[in-house]
Design a protein around this motif. Sequence first.
Motif, PDB file in Angstrom:
ATOM      1  N   ASP A 141     -21.055 -24.301  25.409  1.00  0.00           N
ATOM      2  CA  ASP A 141     -21.608 -25.612  25.074  1.00  0.00           C
ATOM      3  C   ASP A 141     -22.544 -25.502  23.864  1.00  0.00           C
ATOM      4  O   ASP A 141     -23.416 -24.625  23.804  1.00  0.00           O
ATOM      5  N   GLY A 142     -22.378 -26.400  22.897  1.00  0.00           N
ATOM      6  CA  GLY A 142     -23.218 -26.410  21.711  1.00  0.00           C
ATOM      7  C   GLY A 142     -22.686 -25.588  20.556  1.00  0.00           C
ATOM      8  O   GLY A 142     -23.180 -25.712  19.426  1.00  0.00           O
ATOM      9  N   LEU A 143     -21.665 -24.757  20.807  1.00  0.00           N
ATOM     10  CA  LEU A 143     -21.091 -23.962  19.721  1.00  0.00           C
ATOM     11  C   LEU A 143     -20.190 -24.851  18.866  1.00  0.00           C
ATOM     12  O   LEU A 143     -19.419 -25.654  19.390  1.00  0.00           O
ATOM     13  N   ARG A 144     -20.255 -24.701  17.548  1.00  0.00           N
ATOM     14  CA  ARG A 144     -19.519 -25.572  16.631  1.00  0.00           C
ATOM     15  C   ARG A 144     -18.552 -24.767  15.776  1.00  0.00           C
ATOM     16  O   ARG A 144     -18.740 -23.562  15.544  1.00  0.00           O
ATOM     17  N   LEU A 145     -17.544 -25.453  15.265  1.00  0.00           N
ATOM     18  CA  LEU A 145     -16.646 -24.861  14.287  1.00  0.00           C
ATOM     19  C   LEU A 145     -17.436 -24.472  13.043  1.00  0.00           C
ATOM     20  O   LEU A 145     -18.337 -25.198  12.611  1.00  0.00           O
ATOM     21  N   GLY A 146     -17.113 -23.316  12.500  1.00  0.00           N
ATOM     22  CA  GLY A 146     -17.823 -22.829  11.326  1.00  0.00           C
ATOM     23  C   GLY A 146     -19.061 -22.027  11.639  1.00  0.00           C
ATOM     24  O   GLY A 146     -19.699 -21.491  10.715  1.00  0.00           O
ATOM     25  N   ALA A 147     -19.440 -21.909  12.924  1.00  0.00           N
ATOM     26  CA  ALA A 147     -20.626 -21.139  13.300  1.00  0.00           C
ATOM     27  C   ALA A 147     -20.433 -19.668  12.939  1.00  0.00           C
ATOM     28  O   ALA A 147     -19.330 -19.121  13.041  1.00  0.00           O
ATOM     29  N   ASN A 148     -21.510 -19.017  12.535  1.00  0.00           N
ATOM     30  CA  ASN A 148     -21.439 -17.599  12.185  1.00  0.00           C
ATOM     31  C   ASN A 148     -21.240 -16.724  13.417  1.00  0.00           C
ATOM     32  O   ASN A 148     -21.797 -17.001  14.492  1.00  0.00           O
ATOM     33  N   VAL A 149     -20.468 -15.655  13.232  1.00  0.00           N
ATOM     34  CA  VAL A 149     -20.192 -14.694  14.308  1.00  0.00           C
ATOM     35  C   VAL A 149     -20.444 -13.299  13.750  1.00  0.00           C
ATOM     36  O   VAL A 149     -19.815 -12.892  12.765  1.00  0.00           O
ATOM     37  N   SER A 150     -21.379 -12.561  14.333  1.00  0.00           N
ATOM     38  CA  SER A 150     -21.685 -11.209  13.840  1.00  0.00           C
ATOM     39  C   SER A 150     -21.012 -10.158  14.709  1.00  0.00           C
ATOM     40  O   SER A 150     -20.919 -10.304  15.936  1.00  0.00           O
ATOM     41  N   HIS A 151     -20.552  -9.116  14.073  1.00  0.00           N
ATOM     42  CA  HIS A 151     -19.852  -8.025  14.754  1.00  0.00           C
ATOM     43  C   HIS A 151     -20.870  -7.038  15.311  1.00  0.00           C
ATOM     44  O   HIS A 151     -21.671  -6.464  14.569  1.00  0.00           O
ATOM     45  N   ILE A 152     -20.862  -6.838  16.627  1.00  0.00           N
ATOM     46  CA  ILE A 152     -21.785  -5.889  17.262  1.00  0.00           C
ATOM     47  C   ILE A 152     -21.203  -4.484  17.234  1.00  0.00           C
ATOM     48  O   ILE A 152     -21.860  -3.517  16.876  1.00  0.00           O
ATOM     49  N   GLY A 153     -19.942  -4.340  17.635  1.00  0.00           N
ATOM     50  CA  GLY A 153     -19.303  -3.034  17.625  1.00  0.00           C
ATOM     51  C   GLY A 153     -18.753  -2.656  18.983  1.00  0.00           C
ATOM     52  O   GLY A 153     -18.657  -3.483  19.892  1.00  0.00           O
ATOM     53  N   PRO A 154     -18.377  -1.388  19.150  1.00  0.00           N
ATOM     54  CA  PRO A 154     -17.785  -0.931  20.415  1.00  0.00           C
ATOM     55  C   PRO A 154     -18.761  -1.067  21.579  1.00  0.00           C
ATOM     56  O   PRO A 154     -19.979  -1.144  21.391  1.00  0.00           O
ATOM     57  N   GLN A 155     -18.203  -1.059  22.788  1.00  0.00           N
ATOM     58  CA  GLN A 155     -19.008  -1.166  24.000  1.00  0.00           C
ATOM     59  C   GLN A 155     -19.608   0.204  24.319  1.00  0.00           C
ATOM     60  O   GLN A 155     -18.886   1.150  24.621  1.00  0.00           O
ATOM     61  N   THR A 156     -20.929   0.304  24.257  1.00  0.00           N
ATOM     62  CA  THR A 156     -21.625   1.560  24.535  1.00  0.00           C
ATOM     63  C   THR A 156     -22.884   1.288  25.343  1.00  0.00           C
ATOM     64  O   THR A 156     -23.403   0.176  25.360  1.00  0.00           O
ATOM     65  N   ILE A 157     -23.377   2.332  26.005  1.00  0.00           N
ATOM     66  CA  ILE A 157     -24.691   2.310  26.638  1.00  0.00           C
ATOM     67  C   ILE A 157     -25.347   3.662  26.379  1.00  0.00           C
ATOM     68  O   ILE A 157     -24.689   4.608  25.922  1.00  0.00           O
TER      69      ILE A 157
ATOM     70  N   SER B 120     -28.036  -0.748  13.400  1.00  0.00           N
ATOM     71  CA  SER B 120     -27.222  -0.998  12.207  1.00  0.00           C
ATOM     72  C   SER B 120     -28.026  -1.786  11.176  1.00  0.00           C
ATOM     73  O   SER B 120     -28.724  -2.749  11.505  1.00  0.00           O
ATOM     74  N   HIS B 121     -27.922  -1.357   9.891  1.00  0.00           N
ATOM     75  CA  HIS B 121     -28.648  -2.049   8.824  1.00  0.00           C
ATOM     76  C   HIS B 121     -27.928  -3.322   8.390  1.00  0.00           C
ATOM     77  O   HIS B 121     -28.537  -4.230   7.817  1.00  0.00           O
ATOM     78  N   ALA B 122     -26.626  -3.377   8.611  1.00  0.00           N
ATOM     79  CA  ALA B 122     -25.845  -4.545   8.194  1.00  0.00           C
ATOM     80  C   ALA B 122     -24.708  -4.763   9.172  1.00  0.00           C
ATOM     81  O   ALA B 122     -24.174  -3.806   9.739  1.00  0.00           O
ATOM     82  N   ARG B 123     -24.367  -6.012   9.416  1.00  0.00           N
ATOM     83  CA  ARG B 123     -23.261  -6.337  10.302  1.00  0.00           C
ATOM     84  C   ARG B 123     -22.296  -7.264   9.577  1.00  0.00           C
ATOM     85  O   ARG B 123     -22.715  -8.158   8.829  1.00  0.00           O
ATOM     86  N   ALA B 124     -21.006  -7.053   9.852  1.00  0.00           N
ATOM     87  CA  ALA B 124     -20.001  -7.969   9.316  1.00  0.00           C
ATOM     88  C   ALA B 124     -20.143  -9.317  10.002  1.00  0.00           C
ATOM     89  O   ALA B 124     -20.479  -9.394  11.195  1.00  0.00           O
ATOM     90  N   VAL B 125     -19.875 -10.393   9.249  1.00  0.00           N
ATOM     91  CA  VAL B 125     -20.031 -11.745   9.783  1.00  0.00           C
ATOM     92  C   VAL B 125     -18.740 -12.522   9.544  1.00  0.00           C
ATOM     93  O   VAL B 125     -18.166 -12.491   8.453  1.00  0.00           O
ATOM     94  N   GLY B 126     -18.277 -13.221  10.580  1.00  0.00           N
ATOM     95  CA  GLY B 126     -17.142 -14.116  10.479  1.00  0.00           C
ATOM     96  C   GLY B 126     -17.559 -15.517  10.855  1.00  0.00           C
ATOM     97  O   GLY B 126     -18.757 -15.813  10.958  1.00  0.00           O
ATOM     98  N   GLU B 127     -16.561 -16.403  11.095  1.00  0.00           N
ATOM     99  CA  GLU B 127     -16.892 -17.761  11.489  1.00  0.00           C
ATOM    100  C   GLU B 127     -15.896 -18.274  12.513  1.00  0.00           C
ATOM    101  O   GLU B 127     -14.743 -17.833  12.570  1.00  0.00           O
TER     102      GLU B 127
END
Length: 445
Positions: A76-92, A18-25
Amino acid sequence: MSNSNAINLLRAQLQGISHARAVGEVTALGRSCITVAGLNRVAALGDRVRFGADLTGEIVALDQQTARVMPEGPTDGLRLGANVSHIGPQTIAPDKSWLGRIIDPDGAPLDGRALFQGGQTCSLLAPPPSPTHRRGLGQRLETGHAVFDTILPIVKGQRVGLFAGSGVGKSRLLAALAQHMQSDVVVIGLIGERGREVRDFVSDTLGPDGLKRSVVIAATSDRPAPTRARAAYTMMTVSEYFRDRGRNVLLLADSITRFAEATRDVAAAAGEPFGPSGFPASMSQSIMGLAERAGPGAGAQGDITAIFSVLVAGSDMEGPVADVTRGVLDGHFVLSRDIAERGRYPAIDVLRSVSRSLPGAATEDENATIQRARQLIAAYDRAEIMVQTGLYTSGSDPLTDGAVKVWPELDAFVGKESVDGIAGSFAALDKILSPARVPSKVANR
């Protein structure tokens, strides 16, 4: 592999990046659940996300504002406001080069060697073949064990359950079937096993010869619940990859109980209510949906013959997981602790075991032999205590007399390896039950 094929596969993998991923927090944190904002309009239920460089998670619930994520590792070590990127559906992306390899539920190698990815991704949640197009059960398979070649046959495309407590030879039997049972490919799912047991199963119990035609998917007991559950779906997806290419697959799943426990943990993180059995309502559907993907194929596809092991505490065949699994499969084989303790392996309890491929999987004469064997085993089971205590008097009952006469050889037969295949095993069983040793009125009862 030719250079052109390698280039085509590499091109397919590059196109899949993927060239771009959606990001949340991150908006709320917990040990077993993380709330994420900004992805609820992009992600779907079951999609995976990534926190930073290493931590991943699975989306287990969505609402208008947020997504609820179950982490697949320590938070452990994860903070509020940390970025979360969307990987997508479960595939292999399975490949035929995976034979002889040990992989994790994400299709990454566990044996320290590079693993080539196939040119086409496959969803872990694929539907089963259409019930109106898939074939019926196929021909009887040679298994390497006399009891399964005769009294409890397994046919191509059959789905059976192996019900056992701990320490009664379940893994040993599964490995023997992987080594000797008729199939083109063996796919083995080790779900929630201890790390030492995975190594012992692959190196010692399965052995190099068994591994050559096998793909082993392992998620050890320390892995998070989504990863353990995903091992079952990966196991099935790899089986379907080979089935769709016309191969006949033997699928060995160990165990469905741990798969059910993993789905229970995921359901708890999603806020699903539990029933009186201690499992959510979705547990039944998860087991039935997984089992339905195995079985006969359609058209030019091969078949997936599946053996699902079920851990039964205290031999309780009425537990929720055992009850659901038994009802959806084409037979069940029960391993008895009492039989294992007296040293007979495999510790199959014939009277409590059923193959629903009968009577169609056997000829009229073979069905008669199977019926006689079960009659005699049942007769000895009823009279065993009286015989051992000396309270039974010979001549009291012809059926019991015949059972006592043939019992040592008949019991040993159930624990033997196959004798010259199916025909040889039936010949050996007929010799044990021959009218010369069992009165004709008993043999024909």
